[in-house]
Structures are given as structure tokens and as C-alpha cells.
Design a protein around this motif. Structure first.
Motif, short mmCIF file in Angstrom:
data_model
loop_
_atom_site.label_atom_id
_atom_site.label_comp_id
_atom_site.label_asym_id
_atom_site.label_seq_id
_atom_site.Cartn_x
_atom_site.Cartn_y
_atom_site.Cartn_z
N VAL A 72 7.44 -6.94 9.61
CA VAL A 72 6.29 -7.76 10.02
C VAL A 72 5.06 -7.44 9.16
O VAL A 72 4.41 -8.35 8.63
CB VAL A 72 5.98 -7.58 11.53
N VAL A 73 4.79 -6.15 8.97
CA VAL A 73 3.57 -5.77 8.23
C VAL A 73 3.61 -6.29 6.78
O VAL A 73 2.71 -7.03 6.37
CB VAL A 73 3.34 -4.24 8.28
N CYS A 99 12.00 -9.76 21.97
CA CYS A 99 12.99 -8.74 22.34
C CYS A 99 13.02 -8.56 23.86
O CYS A 99 14.10 -8.40 24.45
CB CYS A 99 12.67 -7.41 21.66
N GLU A 120 -0.20 -13.96 3.98
CA GLU A 120 -1.63 -14.19 4.21
C GLU A 120 -2.46 -13.92 2.96
O GLU A 120 -3.44 -14.59 2.70
CB GLU A 120 -2.13 -13.31 5.36
N ASN A 121 -2.08 -12.87 2.21
CA ASN A 121 -2.84 -12.52 1.01
C ASN A 121 -2.13 -13.00 -0.25
O ASN A 121 -2.21 -12.36 -1.30
CB ASN A 121 -3.04 -11.00 0.93
N PHE A 129 5.14 4.89 2.18
CA PHE A 129 5.44 6.19 2.79
C PHE A 129 6.21 6.00 4.11
O PHE A 129 7.21 6.66 4.37
CB PHE A 129 4.13 6.95 3.03
N MET A 130 5.73 5.04 4.92
CA MET A 130 6.41 4.77 6.19
C MET A 130 7.85 4.30 5.94
O MET A 130 8.78 4.65 6.66
CB MET A 130 5.69 3.66 6.98
N SER A 158 0.84 -1.20 0.00
CA SER A 158 0.00 0.00 0.00
C SER A 158 0.87 1.25 0.00
O SER A 158 2.04 1.22 0.41
CB SER A 158 -0.91 0.00 1.23
N VAL A 187 3.69 -10.44 6.64
CA VAL A 187 2.44 -11.12 6.98
C VAL A 187 1.43 -10.92 5.85
O VAL A 187 0.74 -11.85 5.43
CB VAL A 187 1.87 -10.62 8.33
N ASP A 188 1.40 -9.69 5.31
CA ASP A 188 0.48 -9.40 4.21
C ASP A 188 0.80 -10.27 2.99
O ASP A 188 -0.10 -10.85 2.38
CB ASP A 188 0.59 -7.91 3.86
N THR A 236 -1.10 -9.67 11.77
CA THR A 236 0.12 -8.85 11.73
C THR A 236 0.44 -8.32 13.13
O THR A 236 1.59 -8.36 13.57
CB THR A 236 -0.08 -7.66 10.76
N VAL A 286 -6.35 -10.18 8.60
CA VAL A 286 -4.92 -10.18 8.30
C VAL A 286 -4.18 -9.11 9.13
O VAL A 286 -3.05 -9.32 9.58
CB VAL A 286 -4.67 -10.00 6.78
N ILE A 309 16.85 -6.25 16.15
CA ILE A 309 15.73 -7.18 15.93
C ILE A 309 14.40 -6.42 15.98
O ILE A 309 13.51 -6.63 15.15
CB ILE A 309 15.75 -8.32 16.98
N LEU A 310 14.31 -5.51 16.95
CA LEU A 310 13.08 -4.73 17.11
C LEU A 310 12.82 -3.88 15.86
O LEU A 310 11.70 -3.85 15.32
CB LEU A 310 13.21 -3.83 18.35
N GLY A 329 0.56 3.81 1.88
CA GLY A 329 0.88 4.19 3.27
C GLY A 329 2.12 3.47 3.76
O GLY A 329 3.00 4.07 4.40
N LEU A 330 2.21 2.19 3.44
CA LEU A 330 3.36 1.40 3.86
C LEU A 330 4.64 1.91 3.20
O LEU A 330 5.69 2.04 3.84
CB LEU A 330 3.12 -0.07 3.48
N SER A 339 11.89 -6.03 12.86
CA SER A 339 10.51 -6.51 12.94
C SER A 339 9.54 -5.37 12.65
O SER A 339 8.49 -5.57 12.02
CB SER A 339 10.22 -7.17 14.29
N MET A 340 9.88 -4.14 13.09
CA MET A 340 9.03 -2.99 12.76
C MET A 340 8.92 -2.80 11.25
O MET A 340 7.87 -2.46 10.71
CB MET A 340 9.61 -1.70 13.37
N LEU A 397 -2.92 8.42 9.72
CA LEU A 397 -2.01 7.45 9.10
C LEU A 397 -1.72 6.30 10.06
O LEU A 397 -1.80 5.13 9.69
CB LEU A 397 -0.69 8.15 8.70
#
Lengths: 547, 190
Positions: free
Chosen positions: A527-528, B168, A535-536, A284-285, A279, A531-532, B157, B153, A519-520, A281-282, A523-524, B22
Motif C-alpha cells: 500500500v505505501v 480483511c 500519487e507522486n 529498510f522495512m 525512501s 500509493v506513493d 496511504t 499523500v 491479503i493483509l 526507511g521503506l 497490503s502491508m 522509524l
């Protein structure tokens, strides 16, 4: 004298073998680069039995993966041995096993490409499917990286145990950062390759293309920054000694290493900024996550200018820019690294442009991108590596550089710089006008647009030819410094910090914490989308052979 | 005082409508980015309140445990899927999120951190790791949507986000239990 030199060579066999093999790879990869450049410039056609795409695949693998990995391992083991003391038996076994793993992997990979079973480019994107042995070869290459990293970690751990409460010497600190980063980066590609192997054997029918690409780029982009981290280890710790200065700030250097290690892996996402399935938004992040890497780069630029200016002023430079002219421009060990650093300003700016969604759409999959990474890797990283050669190889082989080799080195630097400027800048221009990357020479039925690229492609071929000449020269220089230069003692060029430097805080040594933070952050970042993508997932793609 | 301003700027930034929109448009960003950042803004602002209302904190939070309990209550509340749903639909709940996470979780926890001992710190981290592991299990494996405003979904997530968060925390707990962390926080050395 002969005995001393023999013992020198024996003591340093490990890094010397790495360097020897690295420059063999450069020679072969450079020759393939010449063939590619001449084909792309329309000078000649490659035969069907060894076509443009096979040449391109091998060129990428040998230079991007093999040359850089071997050089990094050789340099880092030499640096760690110098700064932390003799390597333990376990570490030596790990380092030699790493090299053996690399050789097994390389033989498998190169064999499959030459056999026409793996014309999948160095990015090996599915659904293009190579022979399973190509992917198994890649597993050995990753194993090589892990074994080398384990050896470095054990060396650092042993040193810390012997020197409680002391800071790890800065070069060893860089080594720990470099291998931590490359191991983190290689996790994604390992998972990808372990999915590709059963698919290539036919045990699974389809592959999730987007997931594979995402896992690849978590590695691909990180690898670029691993080379960059190797290069800046030279800029921070070796360059000051060469110009007669001191390290500007030990704390800043360590903070840059930590930031690059913890921020880097999610940056790979910007290589997929025009891919579907994510997406807006993703994306952009992720621009924030990608651009966050620019922050330690700007800190490095600040530190480098500070070192250069301080040293230049100590050498008698006056006025606004007087300090710049008095730097040792006639010293090949400085000139190479300085050109590498200047090119990083250009390469870094291009990289930031490509990180932006809209600008990326203009240049994506065009020759611009190829020009960009020839500047960042081919100049910023490789010129820094060349800068090391002139003192590190004679240091290891117990020899000294002659004035003739120095002059030849200056000439090689000029040839490489002009060659790369011609090639990379014309690639940028042709890319902006729409010339695609990864395409053998064609005029698309003499279309006016494609014919408009011709002058740039001629420059590309000319630059490529000059670069091949540069490869021959550097390989000769390396061979001379390794086997034929006069015997003598060349010192290791590591620098000291300024006398009035602030003490380095102890928290910089807390590698356990930095690993957890990394690791943190990873994962930030992942992960999004992961998983997408799982799953999709669409039904998946069966294999394709486009060759 | 510098930290207070950083915290306040972060808090105000998170409250900006486009930023809110957002971060709340993706469930994982809502749960794992907006909420933790609100908590962090409270941590940053805490020294100002601890100094300004020293007597209050000394009397109310002398042992540090009341602050820890308040922090846990707030965190537990925001783990309830319905709470997140309501924050998207009821303005008062949204306002409560912006008040509770910084000022009733971040501020008291920072005040408590200097008062509680090593053992309590470890127990708290362990409790959070267990809580997040349960949340990970719930969000990944539950087969119907727990939040009306997000898709299944998105829920999975968030579950994976909890799993990594928990990992962590466990790694950090192991690090603090098996290594001498004080060696990294002594006065600077060369």
C-alpha cells in the motif's frame, strides 16, 4: 499388456502432454542459451536479423515462463490425480482450457519476439515497448495459470467434501499452496499488462515506469518462490520414499507451505532495492519482509537434514557423518534432488546477500545476478524437476526405466552440474568484477577492465556448451521414458509420515484464513509504495524502442 | 506466562526510541503498524492480568460488554487525526498511546473475547469493518490534510490501508459466518 499401457497413456494424457511440451520448450530454450553463451564468450557474433537481445528474450520466456509453468501443471495434475482420485469432468475441462490458453499466449509471444516486435527481455520493463500482441499473449499465459489453479482448487474442495474432517493429503496441500501463491503473485502483473496494452496500442501516451516495475516484481519474485515451493514439495514428500525413509513432520511441511504463501509476495520489493523513488526507511522495512522468507527455508533445511540423517542411520550409518555416506548416491532419483538441495544453500546465501541494500549495490545488474538465478532455477528447481522425470514419466506412460537410462541419467546429472558450476560461478565472479548483465559481447574498446572478464566469459561459454549437451541428454531420456522404455509398472513415489509422528493440527487446513492473512500481509507491503508511486507520479514515459 | 513475556518484549521493543522514530516517521506505519502492534502486545500480555486480577475482571467485565465498550472507546479515540498529531508533539499523549492501546484496548478485549457470544463477536467485527471503511473514505477522499505532521499523500496511504484492513475484516466475518470454524480448532488429528 499393450492394452494396459494404452489405457495408462490415455488416463494420463493431460500430464504427459504437459511434460512433452515442457521438454520441447527446454530444447528450444536450451539451444538459444547455447547461442547466447557462445556469443557472450566472444566465440561468434549473432546475425543482426536474430540478435543477442532477441535470443535473450526468447531464452528467458521459454525457460523461465513456459518450461516451468508446463512442468508444474503436469506434475501437479499428476500428483492431485494420484492423491485425490480421478479428476472430475469440470476439472479436466479447466486443465485442458488452461493448456489451450497457454498455447495461444505462447504463439503470440514467440511470434512477436521472432518478428522483432518484442525485444524487451522476459521482464518487459517499460518504457521499452513491445507490440500490443506480445502483452495480449501474456494475458493468455496468466489465464492459463488461473484456470489450472481453479481446477486444483475444485479438486481439493471436492475431496474435502467427500472426506469431511480429514487432512488434505500433503501433496495436494502443496498443490493448493502453489496455486494460491501464483494467483496472488499474478494479480500485480495482470494489472501491469492491462496498463501496458492501451499504451502499446497508442491509446494512452505515457506509462508510469516505476509503478510497472513494482507490479512486475510482485509477480517476478513470487514466481521464483512458486518454483521453489514446487521443488520443496518433492523434497518433503517424495525424497523420503526414494531413500527409504519417512516424512519428518507433516505439520512442519504444512506450516512451511502456509508461511511461504502468506509471506512471499511483498518479498518482490528487494528486486528494486536500488531503484529510485523509494525512501531508505521503506527499503529498510522491506528488508524484513524479504528476509522473512528465509525463515521457512531454514525450517525446510532442518527437516531435510532430519530426514536424511534418520534414514541414513536406519541404513546403518554410524558416527557424526556416517549417515551421509550410506545414502543412495548411486540412484539418479536421489542424486539429482540432493544436488538441487545443496545448490539451494549456495543460491539461498547469494539471495540473502542481494536482499541487502549495500551488497546489492555492488552486484546489481551485473552478471552476478544471472549466475545467482542460474543456480537457484537452473540447479535447485530444474534438477529437482529432472529427479522427478526418472519415475514420474514412466509411472504415467506405463513403462519402466532401464539400467542404461539410469546410467545416462547419472551422466546427464554430472554434465549438468559441471556445466552449471562452470557457468554460474564464472558469472558470479565476472559480475563481481563489474561485467554487466543483458549485454552482448563487447570489450568496450579493449578497456583493461573488460578484458579482465575474458577468462570468466570463456568459462561461461564452456559451461553453456556443456549445459546444451545436458539438455539434449535429458530430452532423449524423457522421450525414451515416455515412448520407448520397456512396458511395466512404476509406482508413484509418495512418502508416509513417521509412525510416531505428532498428529497434525487441524488449523493447518483453514485455507480461508490463510488467504485473508496473505491479503493483509500483501497490503502491508504494497500500500505505501503503490500509493506513493501513483500519487507522486512523474509525467510518465513515452514508448522507446532500443532495437 | 510465555505469552506475557512475548507481549512485554514486543511492548518494550516498540518503545525503543529508534523504533518509535522509524514507525512514527511514516503515517501508515504509525497508524497501521505501531498502533496495532501495541494492541497486539496487550493481547499477548492479557492472560497474565486475567489470572492475576481474576476477581476484578469477573466483577467488572462479567458479561464481556464493558471490555468491548472500553476497547471501542480507545480505538475510536485513536481514529481521531488530532490524537495522532498530539502523540507526536505532546509526550503525555504519546505515553497515553503506549498505555491505552495495550492495557485499555488489548487486555480488556482478550478478557471479553472468552465471555461474549458468537453474535457479539460478529457485531463487533462488523462495527470495526464499518468504522475502518468510513476512515478509508475519509482519508482517501478528503482534500486537505487532517494531520499537521504528515503530507496529503501519507493520508491517502493510510486511507488505503484502512480499506484493505476493512476488506480483511469483512472477509473474516464472511468466513466465520458461512463456514464452521470449529472444525479447525478441535483436538489434533492425523
Amino acid at each position: 499388456m499393450a492394452n494396459t499401457m494404452q489405457s495408462h497413456m490415455k488416463k494420463n494424457t493431460l500430464p504427459l502432454v504437459h511434460f512433452f511440451l515442457a521438454f520441447i520448450m527446454l530444447l528450444i530454450g536450451g539451444t538459444l542459451g547455447l547461442l547466447q553463451g557462445l556469443n557472450r564468450g566472444g566465440v561468434f557474433e549473432l546475425p543482426a536479423s536474430f540478435n543477442y537481445y532477441e535470443v535473450l528474450t526468447l531464452h528467458g520466456i521459454l525457460l523461465i515462463l513456459a518450461f516451468t509453468t508446463l512442468f508444474t501443471n503436469g506434475y501437479m495434475y499428476a500428483a492431485v490425480r494420484h492423491t485425490l482420485g480421478e479428476l472430475s469432468k469440470t476439472v479436466k475441462i479447466l486443465a485442458w482450457s488452461s493448456l489451450a490458453s497457454f498455447l495461444i499466449g505462447s504463439v503470440l509471444v514467440v511470434w512477436m519476439v521472432l518478428a522483432g516486435e518484442a525485444t524487451v527481455m522476459y521482464t518487459f520493463y517499460p518504457p521499452m515497448q513491445a507490440s500490443p500482441w506480445f502483452y495480449i499473449g501474456l494475458v493468455f499465459v496468466v489465464l492459463c495459470i488461473w484456470l489450472a489453479g481453479l481446477g486444483i482448487f475444485i479438486s481439493a474442495f471436492q475431496w474435502k467434501r467427500r472426506n469431511r474432517g480429514q487432512h488434505l493429503p500433503i501433496l495436494a496441500f502443496f498443490a493448493v499452496g502453489i496455486y494460491t501463491l501464483v494467483i496472488f503473485g499474478s494479480i500485480g502483473v495482470t494489472v501491469e499488462v492491462l496498463m501496458l496494452i492501451p499504451w502499446a496500442f497508442g491509446w494512452t501516451e505515457t506509462i508510469n515506469v516505476m509503478l510497472s516495475r513494482t507490479l512486475f516484481w510482485s509477480f517476478g519474485h513470487t514466481l521464483v518462490n512458486v518454483w521453489y515451493l514446487v521443488a520443496i514439495s518433492v523434497w518433503y514428500t517424495i525424497l523420503p520414499k526414494i531413500i527409504g525413509g519417512r516424512i519428518f513432520s507433516d505439520t512442519l511441511a504444512r506450516l512451511v507451505v502456509i508461511l511461504i504463501v502468506i509471506l512471499n509476495v511483498p518479498g518482490g520489493f528487494h528486486h528494486q532495492i536500488v531503484d529510485p523513488a523509494f525512501s531508505e526507511g521503506l527499503k529498510f522495512m522491506h528488508v524484513f519482509m524479504s528476509l522473512s522468507i528465509a525463515f521457512p527455508s531454514l525450517m525446510t533445511a532442518f527437516a531435510m537434514f532430519a530426514v536424511l540423517e534418520r534414514t541414513g542411520r536406519k541404513r546403518g550409518g554410524r558416527g557424526l557423518l556416517g549417515w551421509l555416506w550410506v545414502l543412495p548416491w548411486g540412484d539418479v532419483r536421489f542424486l539429482t534432488i540432493m544436488i538441487a538441495m545443496i545448490s539451494f544453500i549456495i543460491g539461498g546465501a547469494g539471495g540473502i546477500a542481494q536482499t541487502n541494500n549495500q551488497l546489492n549495490q555492488v552486484v546489481h545488474n551485473s552478471l552476478w545476478v544471472v549466475g545467482h538465478f542460474h543456480i537457484t532455477v537452473g540447479v535447485t528447481v530444474v534438477m529437482t524437476f529432472f529427479g522427478l522425470v526418472y519415475w514420474l514419466i514412466p509411472h504415467l506412460s506405463g513403462r519402466v526405466m532401464t539400467p542404461f537410462i539410469h546410467h545416462l541419467g547419472m551422466f546427464q546429472t554430472a554434465v549438468w552440474t559441471i556445466g552449471m558450476a562452470l557457468m554460474a560461478l564464472s558469472m558470479h565472479a565476472a559480475g563481481l568484477f563489474g561485467a554487466p548483465r543483458r549485454t552482448s559481447y563487447t570489450t568496450y574498446g579493449d578497456s583493461a577492465t573488460a578484458l579482465g572478464w575474458e577468462p570468466y566469459l570463456s568459462f561461461l561459454a564452456t559451461g553453456g556448451t556443456l549445459l546444451f549437451f545436458g539438455v539434449i541428454l535429458i530430452v532423449y531420456i524423457v522421450a525414451h521414458l515416455m515412448f520407448f522404455a520397456p512396458k511395466g509398472d512404476t509406482p508413484f513415489m509418495d512418502s508416509r509420515v513417521e509412525d510416531n509422528a505428532h498428529p497434525t493440527p487441524k488449523w493447518t487446513e483453514n485455507w480461508g484464513l490463510w488467504v485473508i492473512v496473505a491479503i493483509l500481509i500483501i497490503s502491508m507491503g504494497y500500500v505505501v509504495p503503490l500509493v506513493d508511486l501513483i500519487e507522486n507520479a512523474p509525467p510518465g514515459s513515452p514508448p522507446h524502442r532500443t532495437w | 506466562m510465555k505469552q506475557f513475556w512475548y507481549g512485554l518484549v514486543l511492548f518494550l521493543f516498540l518503545a525503543l526510541p529508534p523504533v518509535r522514530h522509524l514507525l512514527e516517521s511514516i503515517m501508515a506505519f504509525h497508524m497501521h503498524m505501531q498502533m496495532p502492534l501495541l494492541f497486539v502486545s496487550g493481547l499477548l500480555m492479557a492472560p497474565f492480568f486475567m489470572k492475576r486480577f481474576k476477581n476484578f475482571f469477573d466483577q467488572w467485565n462479567g458479561s464481556g460488554l464493558p471490555g468491548v465498550i472500553l476497547f471501542l472507546v480507545i480505538v475510536l479515540y485513536w481514529m481521531v487525526p488530532k490524537a495522532m498529531d498530539e502523540s507526536l508533539e505532546i509526550m503525555a499523549v504519546e505515553a497515553f498511546k503506549f498505555i491505552s492501546l495495550p492495557f485499555l484496548a488489548g487486555v480488556p478485549l482478550r478478557d471479553s473475547w472468552v465471555r461474549i457470544g458468537k453474535a457479539t463477536e460478529s457485531v463487533l467485527l462488523l462495527a470495526l469493518a464499518i468504522l475502518f471503511s468510513i476512515m478509508a473514505y475519509l482519508y482517501i477522499l478528503f482534500e486537505s490534510t487532517l494531520c499537521n505532521n504528515y503530507l496529503l499523500v501519507d493520508q491517502k496511504t493510510v486511507g488505503w490501508g484502512f480499506a484493505f484492513f476493512s476488506l480483511c475484516l469483512i472477509l473474516y466475518l464472511v468466513l466465520t459466518l458461512f463456514t464452521d470454524q470449529s472444525q479447525y480448532y478441535d483436538e489434533a488429528s492425523t
